[in-house]
Design a protein around this motif. Sequence first.
Motif, PDB file in Angstrom:
ATOM      1  N   ASN A 136      13.970 -11.729  49.689  1.00 16.10           N
ATOM      2  CA  ASN A 136      13.665 -10.308  49.507  1.00 16.10           C
ATOM      3  C   ASN A 136      12.404  -9.982  50.294  1.00 16.10           C
ATOM      4  O   ASN A 136      11.599 -10.869  50.588  1.00 16.10           O
ATOM      5  N   GLN A 137      12.230  -8.733  50.634  1.00 17.45           N
ATOM      6  CA  GLN A 137      11.169  -8.372  51.586  1.00 17.45           C
ATOM      7  C   GLN A 137      10.308  -7.202  51.125  1.00 17.45           C
ATOM      8  O   GLN A 137      10.673  -6.465  50.212  1.00 17.45           O
ATOM      9  N   HIS A 166      10.884 -21.813  45.218  1.00 16.78           N
ATOM     10  CA  HIS A 166      10.743 -21.510  46.647  1.00 16.78           C
ATOM     11  C   HIS A 166       9.269 -21.269  46.990  1.00 16.78           C
ATOM     12  O   HIS A 166       8.462 -20.945  46.121  1.00 16.78           O
ATOM     13  N   SER A 167       8.923 -21.452  48.252  1.00 21.90           N
ATOM     14  CA  SER A 167       7.541 -21.258  48.691  1.00 21.90           C
ATOM     15  C   SER A 167       7.536 -21.064  50.200  1.00 21.90           C
ATOM     16  O   SER A 167       8.522 -21.365  50.881  1.00 21.90           O
ATOM     17  N   PHE A 200      15.067 -22.608  55.691  1.00 20.68           N
ATOM     18  CA  PHE A 200      14.603 -21.623  56.678  1.00 20.68           C
ATOM     19  C   PHE A 200      15.256 -20.259  56.448  1.00 20.68           C
ATOM     20  O   PHE A 200      16.396 -20.185  55.999  1.00 20.68           O
ATOM     21  N   HIS A 201      14.509 -19.180  56.809  1.00 21.03           N
ATOM     22  CA  HIS A 201      15.085 -17.832  56.704  1.00 21.03           C
ATOM     23  C   HIS A 201      15.660 -17.355  58.035  1.00 21.03           C
ATOM     24  O   HIS A 201      16.629 -16.612  58.071  1.00 21.03           O
ATOM     25  N   GLY A 202      15.011 -17.749  59.154  1.00 25.37           N
ATOM     26  CA  GLY A 202      15.485 -17.286  60.453  1.00 25.37           C
ATOM     27  C   GLY A 202      15.464 -15.771  60.566  1.00 25.37           C
ATOM     28  O   GLY A 202      16.295 -15.187  61.245  1.00 25.37           O
ATOM     29  N   TYR A 203      14.511 -15.136  59.887  1.00 23.42           N
ATOM     30  CA  TYR A 203      14.468 -13.674  59.924  1.00 23.42           C
ATOM     31  C   TYR A 203      13.220 -13.164  60.629  1.00 23.42           C
ATOM     32  O   TYR A 203      12.919 -11.967  60.590  1.00 23.42           O
ATOM     33  N   LYS A 248       9.203 -12.196  50.093  1.00 26.90           N
ATOM     34  CA  LYS A 248       8.832 -12.371  48.679  1.00 26.90           C
ATOM     35  C   LYS A 248       9.403 -13.702  48.175  1.00 26.90           C
ATOM     36  O   LYS A 248      10.375 -13.707  47.415  1.00 26.90           O
ATOM     37  N   PHE A 249       8.772 -14.788  48.606  1.00 25.76           N
ATOM     38  CA  PHE A 249       9.242 -16.124  48.191  1.00 25.76           C
ATOM     39  C   PHE A 249       9.196 -16.263  46.670  1.00 25.76           C
ATOM     40  O   PHE A 249       9.976 -16.999  46.070  1.00 25.76           O
TER      41      PHE A 249
END
Lengths: 443, 130
Positions: free
Chosen positions: A299-300, A159-160, A169-172, A152-153
């Motif tokens: 967030n996801q 953020h985008s 980077f998220h690295g997730y 959820k950018f």
Amino acid sequence: MSQFAQSLSNGKLGRRELIKRFGISAVAASGLFGASKNAYAKSAPHVVVLGGGVGGSTFAKYLRFADSDVKITIIEQYPEYITCLRSNDVIVGYHTLDELTFNLDTVQSKYQVNVIIDKAIGADFDKKTVTTAKGQVIAYDKLVVSPGIDFKFEDYEGHSKELAETKIFHGYKAGPQTLALREQLLSVPKGGTAIIAPPQNPFRCPPGPYERASFFAEYFQKHNPTAKVIVLDPKDRFTKDGPFKKAWERLYGYQTDNSLIEWVSGSDGGRVLSVDGKNNSVETMAGTFKADMINLIPNQRAGKLAQILGLTDASGWCPIDRFTFESSLQKEVYVLGDSTIADAMPKSGYSANSQAKVCAQAVADTLRDRPLTKSVYANVCYSLAGDNYGVSIAAIYEVRDGLIQPKGKSEGVSPITDKPAQPILEAVYQKNWQREFVKDVFS
Amino acid sequence: MQTSPLKTLIAAVSLMAATHAHAEPQMATGQAMAWQCAPCHGVNGQEFSEAMPPLAGMPVKQFMDAMLAYREGTRPAVIMDRVARGFTDEELNAMAQWFAKQPIKPWEQTTLQESLSAQQAGAQAAGEKQ
């Protein structure tokens, strides 16, 4: 980055490469069961699995254990799968990405599962068909979806998706993101700062950000001892926070003037409100933080495929029947892993693997009109607070009062003791677990 | 807090519906529970070269003694005390019976057919029809 990972990220994976890696049968559009050694009964039901990651691959294998005469097909977008688990190791160089890369060859050959490398783009639940990007229409009797997560950018001003692919980077999701973080970590200047900003609950791999913070601190301790990790958290508690913080005290001087880790809780204003990619800074309730690298883990919600197929509710996650993991929104469609609402079970690889086994038995029993058996799930998450220091959380689960809850008195985290053997053994077991786990999923 | 009679009724009816949809058996099968051990102990307990011990082919008594001691806290543990506290005696026994029937050789050297037969033998030993 391996040549393969590169072609994946560029979307350049041609027919020749696919044939080389998977054999002609996996690529042929016709002859769906041409590769199968099994002569299935004509009436054998067809179970189609979307996603060949931890949930999907485990499901296919254990469905074969539960029923030797069912047709099983996995539709997976990528010919190789990089596990998120242990990808923190890649950032600091304890593992390579190649060591975390797996394919469905054994699942295909040993368990007689048809593997189609293609992207599922839609389903017709009335006709019970799935449509793929290459235009195949595949009929199913039962559909299983293991779609992972989406970010959820939009929860962060500035953020985008684009910024997340170029700088913050998220690295997730393991792969190019992991390697990009490694590059950034190695480039932090002497005395520099790395920010890790974990998401709100619920999210994939709850200990992931804190293990990562530990690894960054360990890396700095060895190579850049005046540098520092700042964790900007929207929460006041996190999983295994007791054992993690004790480890940080023991290893990285946590809560001293020279601590390599600083953790800012939600109550102290740690929640990130906005991101400035140009200035490499984030704004929080506690003020603006500037850093040499920012690892914002957004967030996801449930993965895109779950959203497209209408399997999510207002929460953004997939509601399921707690006994079988059948979608509460679509009959004969089952959902596994991180995208589901599984109550007390964390969004972990172990959970997805556990759910896949229970679901496989339930699908087999339902197809054969057998009564369902009781559902028991398990989760064990080992994390490293340092290369030789493990912490764990474990529980067995059952369905009670309509919710998945810890069974007996099984739920618990590593005890904090003065016995040096405990964290060392947990680190040994962590490495043991990783090797066994991927075998259980992929071979 | 006061609960409205309607809310109570709805809760009761939906609970009944849930119970009805799944006339839940008392216990999971030994096989279903044993499968949950694989991420550490190998597929069907058939890992023989790691720190976590193999469970395949383990005598029933050895499995029971170990798990009961973990559960009661009389055997030193790293995480197995937590895991063992999740199971009743009957559940542990069903798993023990099932594991005792699995072949004593690495998973990689076991064919699917061989394993399916062993899993069936395990289910029968645990008193479950297959």
